[in-house]
Design a protein around this motif. Structure first.
Motif, PDB file in Angstrom:
ATOM      1  N   ASN A  36       0.852  -1.179   0.000  1.00 31.33           N
ATOM      2  CA  ASN A  36       0.000   0.000   0.000  1.00 31.33           C
ATOM      3  C   ASN A  36       0.892   1.234   0.000  1.00 31.33           C
ATOM      4  O   ASN A  36       1.427   1.627   1.033  1.00 31.33           O
ATOM      5  CB  ASN A  36      -0.915  -0.001   1.227  1.00 31.33           C
ATOM      6  CG  ASN A  36      -1.896   1.167   1.212  1.00 31.33           C
ATOM      7  OD1 ASN A  36      -1.777   2.092   0.407  1.00 31.33           O
ATOM      8  ND2 ASN A  36      -2.874   1.126   2.097  1.00 31.33           N
ATOM      9  N   HIS A  37       1.076   1.806  -1.170  1.00 29.74           N
ATOM     10  CA  HIS A  37       1.869   3.023  -1.330  1.00 29.74           C
ATOM     11  C   HIS A  37       0.967   4.112  -1.920  1.00 29.74           C
ATOM     12  O   HIS A  37       1.386   4.908  -2.753  1.00 29.74           O
ATOM     13  CB  HIS A  37       3.071   2.741  -2.249  1.00 29.74           C
ATOM     14  CG  HIS A  37       4.207   3.695  -2.105  1.00 29.74           C
ATOM     15  ND1 HIS A  37       4.877   3.908  -0.927  1.00 29.74           N
ATOM     16  CD2 HIS A  37       4.818   4.515  -3.013  1.00 29.74           C
ATOM     17  CE1 HIS A  37       5.846   4.793  -1.106  1.00 29.74           C
ATOM     18  NE2 HIS A  37       5.810   5.187  -2.361  1.00 29.74           N
ATOM     19  N   TYR A  38      -0.279   4.098  -1.486  1.00 31.39           N
ATOM     20  CA  TYR A  38      -1.283   5.052  -1.938  1.00 31.39           C
ATOM     21  C   TYR A  38      -0.946   6.444  -1.402  1.00 31.39           C
ATOM     22  O   TYR A  38      -0.481   6.559  -0.276  1.00 31.39           O
ATOM     23  CB  TYR A  38      -2.653   4.607  -1.419  1.00 31.39           C
ATOM     24  CG  TYR A  38      -3.826   5.327  -2.039  1.00 31.39           C
ATOM     25  CD1 TYR A  38      -4.445   4.826  -3.169  1.00 31.39           C
ATOM     26  CD2 TYR A  38      -4.314   6.498  -1.480  1.00 31.39           C
ATOM     27  CE1 TYR A  38      -5.530   5.480  -3.736  1.00 31.39           C
ATOM     28  CE2 TYR A  38      -5.391   7.160  -2.046  1.00 31.39           C
ATOM     29  CZ  TYR A  38      -5.996   6.647  -3.165  1.00 31.39           C
ATOM     30  OH  TYR A  38      -7.059   7.298  -3.731  1.00 31.39           O
ATOM     31  N   ARG A 139      10.514  -1.597   4.932  1.00 29.88           N
ATOM     32  CA  ARG A 139      11.266  -2.778   4.489  1.00 29.88           C
ATOM     33  C   ARG A 139      11.198  -2.920   2.967  1.00 29.88           C
ATOM     34  O   ARG A 139      10.135  -2.829   2.365  1.00 29.88           O
ATOM     35  CB  ARG A 139      10.705  -4.036   5.153  1.00 29.88           C
ATOM     36  CG  ARG A 139      11.469  -5.317   4.828  1.00 29.88           C
ATOM     37  CD  ARG A 139      10.969  -6.495   5.636  1.00 29.88           C
ATOM     38  NE  ARG A 139      11.221  -6.296   7.059  1.00 29.88           N
ATOM     39  CZ  ARG A 139      10.269  -6.112   7.969  1.00 29.88           C
ATOM     40  NH1 ARG A 139       8.996  -6.106   7.599  1.00 29.88           N
ATOM     41  NH2 ARG A 139      10.574  -5.942   9.245  1.00 29.88           N
ATOM     42  N   GLY A 140      12.370  -3.103   2.367  1.00 31.77           N
ATOM     43  CA  GLY A 140      12.447  -3.242   0.920  1.00 31.77           C
ATOM     44  C   GLY A 140      12.864  -1.965   0.229  1.00 31.77           C
ATOM     45  O   GLY A 140      13.341  -1.999  -0.902  1.00 31.77           O
ATOM     46  N   PHE A 141      12.671  -0.807   0.883  1.00 34.29           N
ATOM     47  CA  PHE A 141      13.089   0.467   0.317  1.00 34.29           C
ATOM     48  C   PHE A 141      14.503   0.782   0.809  1.00 34.29           C
ATOM     49  O   PHE A 141      14.842   0.510   1.959  1.00 34.29           O
ATOM     50  CB  PHE A 141      12.152   1.593   0.737  1.00 34.29           C
ATOM     51  CG  PHE A 141      10.788   1.524   0.098  1.00 34.29           C
ATOM     52  CD1 PHE A 141      10.380   0.403  -0.617  1.00 34.29           C
ATOM     53  CD2 PHE A 141       9.903   2.575   0.218  1.00 34.29           C
ATOM     54  CE1 PHE A 141       9.129   0.341  -1.205  1.00 34.29           C
ATOM     55  CE2 PHE A 141       8.638   2.518  -0.364  1.00 34.29           C
ATOM     56  CZ  PHE A 141       8.252   1.400  -1.074  1.00 34.29           C
ATOM     57  N   THR A 163       4.523   2.248   5.385  1.00 33.11           N
ATOM     58  CA  THR A 163       4.685   3.664   5.697  1.00 33.11           C
ATOM     59  C   THR A 163       3.901   4.065   6.933  1.00 33.11           C
ATOM     60  O   THR A 163       4.373   4.864   7.750  1.00 33.11           O
ATOM     61  CB  THR A 163       4.236   4.521   4.494  1.00 33.11           C
ATOM     62  OG1 THR A 163       5.063   4.214   3.375  1.00 33.11           O
ATOM     63  CG2 THR A 163       4.354   6.002   4.798  1.00 33.11           C
ATOM     64  N   ARG A 164       2.704   3.544   7.080  1.00 37.07           N
ATOM     65  CA  ARG A 164       1.891   3.907   8.251  1.00 37.07           C
ATOM     66  C   ARG A 164       2.607   3.540   9.536  1.00 37.07           C
ATOM     67  O   ARG A 164       2.663   4.344  10.478  1.00 37.07           O
ATOM     68  CB  ARG A 164       0.524   3.224   8.196  1.00 37.07           C
ATOM     69  CG  ARG A 164      -0.345   3.521   9.410  1.00 37.07           C
ATOM     70  CD  ARG A 164      -1.738   2.942   9.295  1.00 37.07           C
ATOM     71  NE  ARG A 164      -2.498   3.570   8.233  1.00 37.07           N
ATOM     72  CZ  ARG A 164      -3.830   3.529   8.143  1.00 37.07           C
ATOM     73  NH1 ARG A 164      -4.546   2.916   9.050  1.00 37.07           N
ATOM     74  NH2 ARG A 164      -4.449   4.110   7.134  1.00 37.07           N
ATOM     75  N   HIS A 183       3.860  12.126   0.403  1.00 38.01           N
ATOM     76  CA  HIS A 183       2.442  12.046   0.057  1.00 38.01           C
ATOM     77  C   HIS A 183       1.786  10.792   0.640  1.00 38.01           C
ATOM     78  O   HIS A 183       0.638  10.833   1.072  1.00 38.01           O
ATOM     79  CB  HIS A 183       2.273  12.063  -1.464  1.00 38.01           C
ATOM     80  CG  HIS A 183       2.887  13.259  -2.117  1.00 38.01           C
ATOM     81  ND1 HIS A 183       4.167  13.231  -2.633  1.00 38.01           N
ATOM     82  CD2 HIS A 183       2.413  14.508  -2.320  1.00 38.01           C
ATOM     83  CE1 HIS A 183       4.446  14.421  -3.138  1.00 38.01           C
ATOM     84  NE2 HIS A 183       3.411  15.213  -2.961  1.00 38.01           N
ATOM     85  N   VAL A 184       2.528   9.702   0.644  1.00 38.91           N
ATOM     86  CA  VAL A 184       1.999   8.453   1.201  1.00 38.91           C
ATOM     87  C   VAL A 184       1.798   8.598   2.707  1.00 38.91           C
ATOM     88  O   VAL A 184       0.752   8.221   3.252  1.00 38.91           O
ATOM     89  CB  VAL A 184       2.944   7.277   0.886  1.00 38.91           C
ATOM     90  CG1 VAL A 184       2.436   5.996   1.536  1.00 38.91           C
ATOM     91  CG2 VAL A 184       3.076   7.092  -0.620  1.00 38.91           C
ATOM     92  N   ALA A 185       2.789   9.154   3.375  1.00 39.49           N
ATOM     93  CA  ALA A 185       2.686   9.330   4.829  1.00 39.49           C
ATOM     94  C   ALA A 185       1.534  10.264   5.192  1.00 39.49           C
ATOM     95  O   ALA A 185       0.755   9.987   6.122  1.00 39.49           O
ATOM     96  CB  ALA A 185       3.996   9.872   5.381  1.00 39.49           C
ATOM     97  N   MET A 186       1.386  11.359   4.448  1.00 38.87           N
ATOM     98  CA  MET A 186       0.303  12.302   4.742  1.00 38.87           C
ATOM     99  C   MET A 186      -1.066  11.664   4.502  1.00 38.87           C
ATOM    100  O   MET A 186      -2.025  11.945   5.225  1.00 38.87           O
ATOM    101  CB  MET A 186       0.460  13.550   3.883  1.00 38.87           C
ATOM    102  CG  MET A 186       1.619  14.454   4.281  1.00 38.87           C
ATOM    103  SD  MET A 186       1.490  15.095   5.983  1.00 38.87           S
ATOM    104  CE  MET A 186       2.715  14.069   6.828  1.00 38.87           C
TER     105      MET A 186
END
Length: 250
Positions: A36-38, A139-141, A163-164, A183-186
């Motif tokens: 989920n990288h929305y 993880r993975g980044f 990210t969450r 943007h993902v974090a926000m």
């Protein structure tokens, strides 16, 4: 009367024989990160949603293509040599240095930018690298701006699933900062009603990296995609704005 009926039947068969079969759409298989990288992308529900989903569906519509998305773990996708997919997204030429050798990838023109920042509690907005002891990362980044500095400043990376979780660890004081895509974090903090609880630490490393499509063998399709990016630039910009992905990056 019987002869007329037979004649009509023959005409029907004749017409059916000469009818052209429906055109078969060319299939395009795209490997995507199964996370989920929305609002960039999210495949956790089994359907690719977000900016990337709409982008590729628009590409398929304008080029009469059939799409298939193949979700893969982040690290596996980064090393994917396209044996089972035509395109990989996202990718970037700079990430080639993280893989072993040149695997012959070709890259599209830039699609959209990814803004990596360090989020901290408001009272720590002026924190410096020498004040850090821990940073949460997904993880993975690979935190490319942070890794060369780690030996000098001695902070530790704490890998988490998404990210969450990275942001929440900073919010709860379990780490000093969360290295995340802004943007993902926000988006995740907004879902929780916590938009104002973390801020960008201006003194800590930031990165702006373009997302590209990559391929090894589907070069004709890559040319079509680059042409699509050019011809549909206004529509793509509108998509980015709809997903609030137009903030100025550094």
């Amino acid at each position: 009367m019987r002869q007329v009926i037979c004649l009509a039947g023959l005409l029907t068969v004749s017409c059916m024989s000469y009818a052209e079969p429906p055109a078969t759409k060319q299939k395009l298989t795209i490997g995507v990160q199964a996370i989920n990288h929305y609002p960039h992308y999210d495949f956790t529900s089994g359907t690719l949603r977000g900016f990337a989903g709409d982008l590729f569906r628009l590409f398929a519509k304008t080029n009469q293509l059939e799409l298939e998305f193949v979700p893969l773990p982040v690290k596996r996708l980064s090393k994917e040599v396209h044996g089972s997919v035509d395109f990989v997204y996202p990718d970037n030429p700079k990430w080639q240095a993280l893989r072993e050798g040149d695997d012959g990838r070709h890259y599209s023109q830039p699609v959209i930018s990814n803004w990596g920042v360090a989020l901290v509690l408001p009272e720590n907005k002026d924190i410096s690298l020498d004040q850090l002891s821990s940073v949460s990362i997904v993880r993975g980044f690979t935190p490319t701006k942070w890794m060369p500095l780690q030996s000098q400043y001695g902070y530790q990376f704490v890998e988490v699933q998404n990210t969450r979780t990275a942001a929440m660890m900073a919010l709860k004081g379990r780490v000093d900062a969360a290295e995340v895509e802004y943007h993902v974090a926000m988006h995740h903090l907004g879902d929780l009603g916590l938009e104002e609880t973390l801020v960008v630490a201006e003194s800590l490393p930031q990165s702006s990296v373009w997302y590209h499509v990559s391929t090894i063998e589907a070069l004709d399709m890559l040319e079509r995609f680059d042409l699509f990016l050019l011809e549909e630039s206004l529509s793509i910009q509108a998509l980015a704005e709809a997903y609030h992905l137009t903030s100025t990056t550094k």
